[in-house]
Scaffold this motif. Structure first.
Motif, PDB file in Angstrom:
ATOM      1  N   ARG A 109       0.829  -1.186   0.000  1.00  0.00           N
ATOM      2  CA  ARG A 109       0.000   0.000   0.000  1.00  0.00           C
ATOM      3  C   ARG A 109       0.874   1.251   0.000  1.00  0.00           C
ATOM      4  O   ARG A 109       2.052   1.205   0.341  1.00  0.00           O
ATOM      5  CB  ARG A 109      -0.916   0.018   1.215  1.00  0.00           C
ATOM      6  CG  ARG A 109      -1.930  -1.115   1.250  1.00  0.00           C
ATOM      7  CD  ARG A 109      -2.943  -0.898   2.336  1.00  0.00           C
ATOM      8  NE  ARG A 109      -3.824   0.227   2.042  1.00  0.00           N
ATOM      9  CZ  ARG A 109      -4.715   0.734   2.893  1.00  0.00           C
ATOM     10  NH1 ARG A 109      -4.807   0.227   4.120  1.00  0.00           N
ATOM     11  NH2 ARG A 109      -5.490   1.742   2.549  1.00  0.00           N
ATOM     12  N   ALA A 110       0.273   2.378  -0.358  1.00  0.00           N
ATOM     13  CA  ALA A 110       1.017   3.637  -0.353  1.00  0.00           C
ATOM     14  C   ALA A 110       1.502   3.952   1.057  1.00  0.00           C
ATOM     15  O   ALA A 110       0.796   3.746   2.033  1.00  0.00           O
ATOM     16  CB  ALA A 110       0.131   4.762  -0.880  1.00  0.00           C
ATOM     17  N   GLY A 111       2.735   4.425   1.150  1.00  0.00           N
ATOM     18  CA  GLY A 111       3.346   4.717   2.440  1.00  0.00           C
ATOM     19  C   GLY A 111       4.505   3.778   2.695  1.00  0.00           C
ATOM     20  O   GLY A 111       4.859   2.950   1.854  1.00  0.00           O
ATOM     21  N   ALA A 112       5.109   3.916   3.861  1.00  0.00           N
ATOM     22  CA  ALA A 112       6.281   3.111   4.218  1.00  0.00           C
ATOM     23  C   ALA A 112       5.887   2.041   5.228  1.00  0.00           C
ATOM     24  O   ALA A 112       5.602   2.356   6.385  1.00  0.00           O
ATOM     25  CB  ALA A 112       7.384   4.001   4.778  1.00  0.00           C
ATOM     26  N   ALA A 113       5.844   0.782   4.792  1.00  0.00           N
ATOM     27  CA  ALA A 113       5.593  -0.344   5.695  1.00  0.00           C
ATOM     28  C   ALA A 113       6.878  -0.672   6.436  1.00  0.00           C
ATOM     29  O   ALA A 113       7.984  -0.505   5.905  1.00  0.00           O
ATOM     30  CB  ALA A 113       5.104  -1.556   4.914  1.00  0.00           C
ATOM     31  N   LEU A 114       6.729  -1.182   7.640  1.00  0.00           N
ATOM     32  CA  LEU A 114       7.889  -1.376   8.511  1.00  0.00           C
ATOM     33  C   LEU A 114       8.040  -2.826   8.942  1.00  0.00           C
ATOM     34  O   LEU A 114       7.138  -3.398   9.543  1.00  0.00           O
ATOM     35  CB  LEU A 114       7.737  -0.492   9.748  1.00  0.00           C
ATOM     36  CG  LEU A 114       8.849  -0.562  10.786  1.00  0.00           C
ATOM     37  CD1 LEU A 114      10.166  -0.113  10.186  1.00  0.00           C
ATOM     38  CD2 LEU A 114       8.491   0.304  11.988  1.00  0.00           C
ATOM     39  N   PHE A 115       9.220  -3.416   8.630  1.00  0.00           N
ATOM     40  CA  PHE A 115       9.599  -4.753   9.085  1.00  0.00           C
ATOM     41  C   PHE A 115      10.811  -4.622   9.997  1.00  0.00           C
ATOM     42  O   PHE A 115      11.777  -3.921   9.661  1.00  0.00           O
ATOM     43  CB  PHE A 115       9.985  -5.650   7.906  1.00  0.00           C
ATOM     44  CG  PHE A 115       8.831  -6.227   7.130  1.00  0.00           C
ATOM     45  CD1 PHE A 115       7.515  -5.946   7.454  1.00  0.00           C
ATOM     46  CD2 PHE A 115       9.075  -7.069   6.055  1.00  0.00           C
ATOM     47  CE1 PHE A 115       6.461  -6.484   6.739  1.00  0.00           C
ATOM     48  CE2 PHE A 115       8.031  -7.618   5.333  1.00  0.00           C
ATOM     49  CZ  PHE A 115       6.718  -7.323   5.662  1.00  0.00           C
ATOM     50  N   VAL A 116      10.781  -5.307  11.144  1.00  0.00           N
ATOM     51  CA  VAL A 116      11.931  -5.319  12.048  1.00  0.00           C
ATOM     52  C   VAL A 116      12.317  -6.762  12.351  1.00  0.00           C
ATOM     53  O   VAL A 116      11.463  -7.646  12.404  1.00  0.00           O
ATOM     54  CB  VAL A 116      11.640  -4.559  13.360  1.00  0.00           C
ATOM     55  CG1 VAL A 116      11.381  -3.089  13.090  1.00  0.00           C
ATOM     56  CG2 VAL A 116      10.447  -5.171  14.097  1.00  0.00           C
ATOM     57  N   GLY A 117      13.613  -6.991  12.541  1.00  0.00           N
ATOM     58  CA  GLY A 117      14.090  -8.330  12.856  1.00  0.00           C
ATOM     59  C   GLY A 117      15.379  -8.272  13.637  1.00  0.00           C
ATOM     60  O   GLY A 117      16.121  -7.284  13.578  1.00  0.00           O
ATOM     61  N   HIS A 118      15.662  -9.328  14.383  1.00  0.00           N
ATOM     62  CA  HIS A 118      16.894  -9.400  15.162  1.00  0.00           C
ATOM     63  C   HIS A 118      18.083  -9.711  14.255  1.00  0.00           C
ATOM     64  O   HIS A 118      17.954 -10.389  13.239  1.00  0.00           O
ATOM     65  CB  HIS A 118      16.779 -10.472  16.240  1.00  0.00           C
ATOM     66  CG  HIS A 118      15.705 -10.188  17.246  1.00  0.00           C
ATOM     67  ND1 HIS A 118      15.742  -9.103  18.095  1.00  0.00           N
ATOM     68  CD2 HIS A 118      14.553 -10.856  17.552  1.00  0.00           C
ATOM     69  CE1 HIS A 118      14.677  -9.108  18.872  1.00  0.00           C
ATOM     70  NE2 HIS A 118      13.936 -10.162  18.563  1.00  0.00           N
TER      71      HIS A 118
END
Length: 212
Positions: A109-118
């Motif tokens: 989708r429009a915008g900045a999606a956020l993924f975080v990981g160790h």
């Protein structure tokens, strides 16, 4: 000689605490109306011709993320806010999982999606151990709950020092209306005294294709 680093739970909790702090700053920045940032020049500097952006997709939750260049094929787990309204990191006992901040944008989708990981555990690499090795032009593929595949192209890889951290640079849109993705983990030198890393690795990518 014994390992001077903190135990695995302590290291993961410290890294998670940094992510919570930085994500809190990001949420504050969104509410404060920080402007979108211009595109990076890193791909041009590397002599990479990046493809055009694809139109944003309908909403769908992420199910799995594949990053062929660094051998990642990981489940995506939904994360939200805890009782203190901080963003929950990936579960401590699942270092191979990637956390998606479900209070933000869905990938595609429009915008900045956020993924975080160790980045690691006490003794082993974790899911984003090789994240800093990604290069502009390489792909990040997100399988979504509706069966569609959102294909993102890396445009920038940065190591942002925590003592000079810019939440707008890490989490804000690079170009308004574009579907973007951020992949974030710990980076820089590990300090045994504090049990934390000196920086964050932030990979910025944008939607360039789809599949099924």
């Amino acid at each position: 000689m014994s390992d001077p680093r903190p135990s695995r739970p302590a290291r993961l909790m410290t890294a998670a605490a940094w992510l919570l702090l930085l994500l809190g700053l990001w949420l504050w920045g969104r509410e404060s109306g920080l402007p979108a940032l211009p595109g990076t020049r890193d791909a041009d500097a590397a002599g990479v011709q990046l493809p055009p952006a694809h139109d944003p997709l309908p909403p769908a939750r992420p199910h799995r993320v594949d990053i062929p260049a660094i051998g990642v094929r990981a489940p995506v787990v939904r994360r939200g806010l805890d009782r203190d309204r901080a963003v929950d990191p990936p579960p401590y006992d699942r270092p191979g999982a990637v956390g998606w901040y479900a209070g933000g944008t869905e990938p595609g989708r429009a915008g900045a999606a956020l993924f975080v990981g160790h980045v690691d555990t006490e003794s082993d690499p974790a899911v984003f151990y090789d994240l800093s090795a990604l290069k502009p032009g390489q792909q990040v593929r997100v399988l979504r709950a509706d069966g569609s595949l959102a294909v993102f192209t890396v445009e920038d890889v940065e190591v942002l020092r925590r003592d000079r951290f810019d939440p707008a640079r890490a989490y804000g849109e690079r170009r308004a209306g574009r579907a973007e993705l951020r992949l974030i983990t710990c980076g820089g030198a590990f300090d045994p005294a504090t049990g934390s890393y000196a920086a964050n690795v932030v990979v910025s990518a944008y939607l360039t294709g789809t599949g099924a």
